[in-house]
Design an enzyme around this catalytic site. Sequence first.
Site, PDB file in Angstrom:
ATOM      1  N   CYS A  86      41.002  37.427  25.655  1.00 22.86           N
ATOM      2  CA  CYS A  86      42.308  37.611  25.001  1.00 22.86           C
ATOM      3  C   CYS A  86      42.008  38.626  23.917  1.00 22.86           C
ATOM      4  O   CYS A  86      42.301  38.056  22.801  1.00 22.86           O
ATOM      5  CB  CYS A  86      43.066  36.592  24.765  1.00 22.86           C
ATOM      6  N   CYS A 434      46.945  48.600  38.535  1.00 20.23           N
ATOM      7  CA  CYS A 434      46.624  47.611  37.411  1.00 20.23           C
ATOM      8  C   CYS A 434      45.651  48.531  36.389  1.00 20.23           C
ATOM      9  O   CYS A 434      44.919  48.183  35.473  1.00 20.23           O
ATOM     10  CB  CYS A 434      45.897  46.718  37.859  1.00 20.23           C
TER      11      CYS A 434
END
Length: 476
Positions: A86, A434
């Site tokens: 992240c 994506c």
Amino acid sequence: MREKRERKQEIIENLEVIDASSEGTSVAKHNELVIFIPFVVPGDIVDVQIVKKKKSFAEAKAINFHKLSDKRVEAKCPHFGLCGGCKWQTMKYEDQLFYKNKQVIDALTRIGHIDCSKAKKIIGSENEFYYRNKLEYTFSTKRWLTDKDIQTLEKDSAPRGFGFHVAGFFDKVLDIEYCALQREPSNLIRNFIRDYSDKHNLSYYDIRNHFGLLRNIVVRSTFEDELMLIVVFAEESDEIFPMLDAIANQFPEITSLMYAINTKFNDTLFDQDIICYKGKDHIIEYMPSFRDDRERLKFKIGPKSFYQTNSKQAFVLYSNAVEFADINENQIVYDLYTGTGTIANFVAPYAKKVVGIEYIDEAIEDAKVNSKANNLDNTVFYAGDMAKVLNQDFVRRNGKPDLIITDPPRAGMVKSVIDQLLEIEAKKIIYISCNPATQARDVELLSEKYIVGRIQPVDMFPHTQHVENIVELILK
């Protein structure tokens, strides 16, 4: 003997971070040199140490902060800065969306030479945390040592790791205590397995020398509270069944407990036998229909099935794709790279016929099961290499498509598939991707016969640099 000179570490002071990159780093400039810096936020002013330098760019790490950006927030995860999963977690979510939207527009404009003036604003995720329905954790004999580990571990000790791979090190694993991407009992299961393996002296897999018992686990969940756990072992052992029994007793909410014995040199499971130890061999996820007048759709997810990892946002993605498609009951639709038929079954109630193609046999079998479970009799599915399956003979047998929906892997579509699409000349193509860069490349190739209509970015993965995008292509 000549002594090696130590290279002087170059330090640049008071550097302002001005942008975020598609690779998850942030960007600064110094005397026209572009510098990529991880774990900083646009607006930060930092001192950096150069770790790699090329002619046109450099990579650096922040060693001191003079000013913190107003785009900053505190990281929720205790492993932020080490895990790498992240990379944007210290950036406010609205700013993450801004840079993801910019990433899409930049790629389409620069690579695809597309006019994006009418592109729609990115759609953010309803859930910023606990949105993933699938996580995989790895066992390793080589744990990534944090500063705390270095201070507290005994000298010459060889601690094990159970968690996520560290970027750039195929054999190093960061030991994870908590991850905010998947709902409980994901963390509880992982930590229980670690404690159990420590208590019973179960060996972790050594990826360099290829021995050890415990290799990976995969946790899959649904919003219907169904839960699948796959435990992957690297060898046969009498310890396997007692461990699985202990997990089942501790977590009765696991509805599908499975295991595999993978003796290969890589971690892929598509070619492995995955055995159901307790419960069902699948879990069920539900998705609302595109229109409110129909029942919600049901999808069977097996251990090898592909399913969008953000279930709620997948509905948003597919709904926008169907809206762009303008499907009617007289149309034949091709769904390329159909996976388990999620998109095919989502659009089938509104089309005459839907034809899905996917290279994984097991996924196609799931797609057929999903159609049957949803009482859909207008879908057909084929397994095989897209470049070989999609040809003129295939089109003659299945009917020329009015609409093609394509959702390829990150690498995009190979040239032969694009050439076939140009030959088929469907009235409309909906391209879901994506990877905006490969999408832009493919769209430029398709521009020989298609013009770009609507564009809609969708964020499926908060706190990462990844973004999905939908492009409507209309036959000239």
